[in-house]
Enzyme design. Structure first.
Site, PDB file in Angstrom:
ATOM      1  N   ASP A  49       0.862  -1.181   0.000  1.00 30.35           N
ATOM      2  CA  ASP A  49       0.000   0.000   0.000  1.00 30.35           C
ATOM      3  C   ASP A  49       0.900   1.233   0.000  1.00 30.35           C
ATOM      4  O   ASP A  49       1.989   1.201   0.582  1.00 30.35           O
ATOM      5  CB  ASP A  49      -0.904   0.005   1.247  1.00 30.35           C
ATOM      6  CG  ASP A  49      -2.143   0.859   1.045  1.00 30.35           C
ATOM      7  OD1 ASP A  49      -3.243   0.296   0.952  1.00 30.35           O
ATOM      8  OD2 ASP A  49      -2.001   2.096   0.948  1.00 30.35           O
ATOM      9  N   CYS A  72     -20.469  -0.213  -2.200  1.00 28.28           N
ATOM     10  CA  CYS A  72     -20.618  -0.966  -3.456  1.00 28.28           C
ATOM     11  C   CYS A  72     -21.910  -0.732  -4.218  1.00 28.28           C
ATOM     12  O   CYS A  72     -21.869  -0.460  -5.418  1.00 28.28           O
ATOM     13  CB  CYS A  72     -20.474  -2.455  -3.179  1.00 28.28           C
ATOM     14  SG  CYS A  72     -18.788  -2.890  -2.780  1.00 28.28           S
ATOM     15  N   GLY A  77     -36.731  -1.443   4.746  1.00 25.81           N
ATOM     16  CA  GLY A  77     -36.294  -0.407   5.683  1.00 25.81           C
ATOM     17  C   GLY A  77     -35.759   0.807   4.955  1.00 25.81           C
ATOM     18  O   GLY A  77     -36.232   1.141   3.865  1.00 25.81           O
ATOM     19  N   LYS A 124      -0.384   3.084   7.279  1.00 25.29           N
ATOM     20  CA  LYS A 124      -1.183   1.853   7.254  1.00 25.29           C
ATOM     21  C   LYS A 124      -0.263   0.614   7.285  1.00 25.29           C
ATOM     22  O   LYS A 124      -0.491  -0.336   8.026  1.00 25.29           O
ATOM     23  CB  LYS A 124      -1.972   1.839   5.934  1.00 25.29           C
ATOM     24  CG  LYS A 124      -3.384   1.383   6.049  1.00 25.29           C
ATOM     25  CD  LYS A 124      -3.990   1.516   4.669  1.00 25.29           C
ATOM     26  CE  LYS A 124      -5.437   1.284   4.652  1.00 25.29           C
ATOM     27  NZ  LYS A 124      -5.983   1.285   3.302  1.00 25.29           N
ATOM     28  N   ARG A 150     -19.191   4.863   4.394  1.00 22.13           N
ATOM     29  CA  ARG A 150     -19.400   5.277   3.009  1.00 22.13           C
ATOM     30  C   ARG A 150     -20.868   5.062   2.620  1.00 22.13           C
ATOM     31  O   ARG A 150     -21.421   4.000   2.828  1.00 22.13           O
ATOM     32  CB  ARG A 150     -18.462   4.499   2.067  1.00 22.13           C
ATOM     33  CG  ARG A 150     -17.033   5.014   2.171  1.00 22.13           C
ATOM     34  CD  ARG A 150     -16.093   4.192   1.351  1.00 22.13           C
ATOM     35  NE  ARG A 150     -15.881   2.870   1.944  1.00 22.13           N
ATOM     36  CZ  ARG A 150     -15.141   1.917   1.389  1.00 22.13           C
ATOM     37  NH1 ARG A 150     -14.560   2.123   0.228  1.00 22.13           N
ATOM     38  NH2 ARG A 150     -14.990   0.762   1.998  1.00 22.13           N
ATOM     39  N   THR A 157     -13.465  -3.612  -8.257  1.00 22.39           N
ATOM     40  CA  THR A 157     -14.602  -3.617  -9.191  1.00 22.39           C
ATOM     41  C   THR A 157     -14.321  -2.576 -10.257  1.00 22.39           C
ATOM     42  O   THR A 157     -14.251  -1.387  -9.966  1.00 22.39           O
ATOM     43  CB  THR A 157     -15.904  -3.298  -8.442  1.00 22.39           C
ATOM     44  OG1 THR A 157     -16.031  -4.262  -7.412  1.00 22.39           O
ATOM     45  CG2 THR A 157     -17.105  -3.377  -9.362  1.00 22.39           C
TER      46      THR A 157
HETATM   47  C1  UDX Z   1     -22.107  -5.787  -0.900  1.00 23.21           C
HETATM   48  C2  UDX Z   1     -22.326  -7.160  -1.548  1.00 23.21           C
HETATM   49  O1  UDX Z   1     -23.215  -7.921  -0.728  1.00 23.21           O
HETATM   50  C3  UDX Z   1     -20.996  -7.882  -1.745  1.00 23.21           C
HETATM   51  O2  UDX Z   1     -21.216  -9.103  -2.420  1.00 23.21           O
HETATM   52  C4  UDX Z   1     -20.084  -6.981  -2.584  1.00 23.21           C
HETATM   53  O3  UDX Z   1     -18.855  -7.584  -2.804  1.00 23.21           O
HETATM   54  C5  UDX Z   1     -19.913  -5.632  -1.899  1.00 23.21           C
HETATM   55  O4  UDX Z   1     -21.193  -5.030  -1.685  1.00 23.21           O
HETATM   56  P1  UDX Z   1     -21.642  -4.885   1.540  1.00 23.21           P
HETATM   57  O5  UDX Z   1     -21.837  -3.525   0.934  1.00 23.21           O
HETATM   58  O6  UDX Z   1     -20.475  -5.120   2.424  1.00 23.21           O
HETATM   59  O7  UDX Z   1     -21.577  -5.994   0.401  1.00 23.21           O
HETATM   60  O8  UDX Z   1     -22.937  -5.186   2.438  1.00 23.21           O
HETATM   61  P2  UDX Z   1     -24.337  -5.950   2.260  1.00 23.21           P
HETATM   62  O9  UDX Z   1     -24.466  -6.931   3.365  1.00 23.21           O
HETATM   63  O10 UDX Z   1     -24.538  -6.426   0.906  1.00 23.21           O
HETATM   64  O11 UDX Z   1     -25.353  -4.749   2.568  1.00 23.21           O
HETATM   65  C6  UDX Z   1     -25.418  -3.588   1.752  1.00 23.21           C
HETATM   66  C7  UDX Z   1     -26.496  -2.661   2.258  1.00 23.21           C
HETATM   67  O12 UDX Z   1     -27.793  -3.178   2.004  1.00 23.21           O
HETATM   68  C8  UDX Z   1     -26.451  -2.354   3.747  1.00 23.21           C
HETATM   69  O13 UDX Z   1     -26.663  -0.982   3.964  1.00 23.21           O
HETATM   70  C9  UDX Z   1     -27.583  -3.170   4.319  1.00 23.21           C
HETATM   71  O14 UDX Z   1     -28.096  -2.608   5.503  1.00 23.21           O
HETATM   72  C10 UDX Z   1     -28.588  -3.100   3.183  1.00 23.21           C
HETATM   73  N1  UDX Z   1     -29.539  -4.221   3.155  1.00 23.21           N
HETATM   74  C11 UDX Z   1     -29.081  -5.503   3.003  1.00 23.21           C
HETATM   75  C12 UDX Z   1     -30.913  -3.966   3.260  1.00 23.21           C
HETATM   76  O15 UDX Z   1     -31.342  -2.821   3.372  1.00 23.21           O
HETATM   77  N2  UDX Z   1     -31.777  -5.029   3.202  1.00 23.21           N
HETATM   78  C13 UDX Z   1     -31.357  -6.318   3.057  1.00 23.21           C
HETATM   79  O16 UDX Z   1     -32.207  -7.208   3.014  1.00 23.21           O
HETATM   80  C14 UDX Z   1     -29.973  -6.565   2.952  1.00 23.21           C
END
Ligand code: UDX
Length: 453
Positions: free
Chosen positions: A30, A283, A276, A35, A350, A120
């Site tokens: 990095d 992502c 919700g 870090k 984020r 990505t």
């Molecule tokens: C996501 C993808 O799941 C993962 O495969 C990819 O590589 C990166 O992006 P992440 O952002 O870490 O992962 O979290 P994730 O568990 O997917 O939740 C994303 C958001 O969706 C959160 O804010 C979560 O609260 C929300 N969420 C998730 C909902 O509002 N409802 C759900 O049913 C599931």
């Protein structure tokens, strides 16, 4: 195998530590000196359950460095896992990616180095990285005549908060490459995970349901598109249930029950149907915007993905609308937020819904207080100027509040001392933004519960 990973963010660090844990010799690079210094001392710069423990176990196979000269020569596989933050147009900023590709090209020296895009990246980036590497090799003084490489894409599907579990026990591994040699190298690299032959850490036991992990090998463009399509699909699954939530609210249906009812259909599946305040994180927002931007370059519109984004943004407005409806006047009110992180088990802020909602409330003259079990320090560093009053506990947040909003469903918020909380509030109202709280329990404690459905 000798592996180098460029970038020690969530993806790079998790990948590096997991590959070192299964026996590879991993160099994590990095450009951020502090870090790297922290990692050398065993300190993990992000909040991710068990990452520090796994790093400790894999320590003898890990080297942390800021030098390409140290990490790249001799590496059989080089992962690029640098940030690709969004630009205002929605297309990702590829500056870090191109710097990394050039530096790798300047230092690689094997007959075959497989350079893997783990970040990505837009579709077509594999070819672009290929050309950057070739240019860097050609510009070398020694001409790099014995240097050979192949580019591959190996998209990451890990979720923050369960990143190690998702890396060690993935649903699938996707590898895209136009050269069969690259696929062979990556197959060998991942074999212990594909066959599940490594001994599982005690704190991350192998789930009984995990057998051999499916490997999907594709061409470069397909692997790149799989990542965007997967994230877009998950995002739109959430937006779908939130759209149905609007109808549920009007007709008096319970959206949690509706989600369960449709999720039991194996064609639909139960996950990502929790209604919700919608998704946040690094992502879904970025990748849906990038997919729309890529499609736009080909003259295509993606109305479904666009709608998913609109619905997600509307969910934040609905929080404000609900509070307005309930309290009639927002100006001068005090509202407490339970949770700042974009989801539980991470301190990542984020695109956290809490920030957007706090800003909307502040803009309407509300005094906003907040608590989070782990993200307070980060919030203080990154969003100091917002004027949110940070508190050491949920009870402290409740003091003098006209309403509380559950933003992040941390498990500790499910069992708070609700009687005590109700007594401290000016109006005992709580808006459950995640369908995570027990309405009966809250009602017994004297709280009026609202929900976003
Ligand atoms: C996501 C993808 O799941 C993962 O495969 C990819 O590589 C990166 O992006 P992440 O952002 O870490 O992962 O979290 P994730 O568990 O997917 O939740 C994303 C958001 O969706 C959160 O804010 C979560 O609260 C929300 N969420 C998730 C909902 O509002 N409802 C759900 O049913 C599931």
């Amino acid at each position: 195998m000798r592996v180098a990973i460029i970038g020690t963010g969530y993806v790079g660090l998790t990948t590096g530590v997991c590959l070192a844990f299964i026996g590879h010799d991993v160099y994590c690079l990095d450009s951020d000196k502090s870090k790297i210094e922290a990692l050398r001392n065993g300190r993990v710069p992000i909040f991710e359950p068990f990452l520090a423990e796994l790093l400790e176990e894999a320590r003898s196979n890990l080297t942390f460095t800021t030098c390409y000269e140290e990490a790249i020569p001799g590496a059989e596989v080089v992962f690029i896992a640098v940030g690709t933050p969004p630009t205002p147009s929605g297309a990702p900023n590829l500056e870090f990616l191109s710097q990394a590709a050039r530096s790798i090209g300047q230092h690689m020296n094997s007959h075959l180095t497989v350079v893997v895009n783990k970040s990505t990246v837009p579709i077509g980036s594999g070819n672009w990285v290929d050309s950057l590497l070739r240019d860097a090799i050609d510009s070398r003084q020694n001409g790099g005549e014995h240097t050979g490489f192949a580019v591959a894409s190996n998209p990451e599907f890990l979720r923050e908060g369960s990143a190690l579990h998702d890396s060690l026990y993935p649903d699938r591994i996707v590898i895209g490459a136009d050269e069969p040699r690259a696929l062979e190298v990556l197959y060998t690299l991942y074999r212990p995970i594909l066959d599940q032959t490594f001994s599982a850490p005690t704190y991350l036991p192998r789930p009984e349901t995990v057998g051999a992990v499916p490997l999907l090998s594709t061409d470069l463009a397909s692997a790149e598109l799989i990542k965007y399509a997967a994230n877009a699909f998950l995002a739109l699954k959430i937006s779908f249930i939130n759209e149905i939530g609007l109808v549920a609210e009007r007709v008096g249906a319970d959206i949690s029950e509706v989600g369960r009812g449709i999720g039991l259909d194996s064609r639909i599946g139960p996950r990502f149907l929790s209604a919700g305040i919608g998704w946040g994180g690094s992502c879904f927002g970025k990748d849906t915007a990038a997919l729309i931007a890529t499609a736009g370059e080909y003259g295509l519109h993606l109305p479904i993905v666009e709608a998913a984004r609109k619905i997600n943004s509307r969910q934040r407005d609905r929080v404000v609308e609900k509070l307005l409806h309930e309290l009639k006047i927002l100006k001068g009110r005090t509202i407490g937020l339970l949770g700042l992180a974009f989801k539980p088990n991470t301190d990542d802020l984020r695109e956290a819904p809490a920030i957007e909602i706090a800003q909307k409330l502040i803009d309407r003259g509300v005094r906003v207080k907040a608590h989070d079990p782990v993200a307070i320090d980060r919030f203080e560093r990154e969003h100091k100027g917002m004027g949110v009053l940070l508190c050491g506990s949920a009870c402290e947040v409740a003091e003098g509040c006209d309403a509380l909003v559950l933003i992040t469903e941390w498990s500790e918020y499910r069992d708070l001392e609700w009687e005590e909380i109700a007594k401290k509030m000016r109006c005992p109202i709580i808006l459950d933004g995640r369908h995570a709280l027990d309405a009966e329990k809250l009602s017994r404690a004297g709280l009026r519960m609202l929900s976003i459905s």
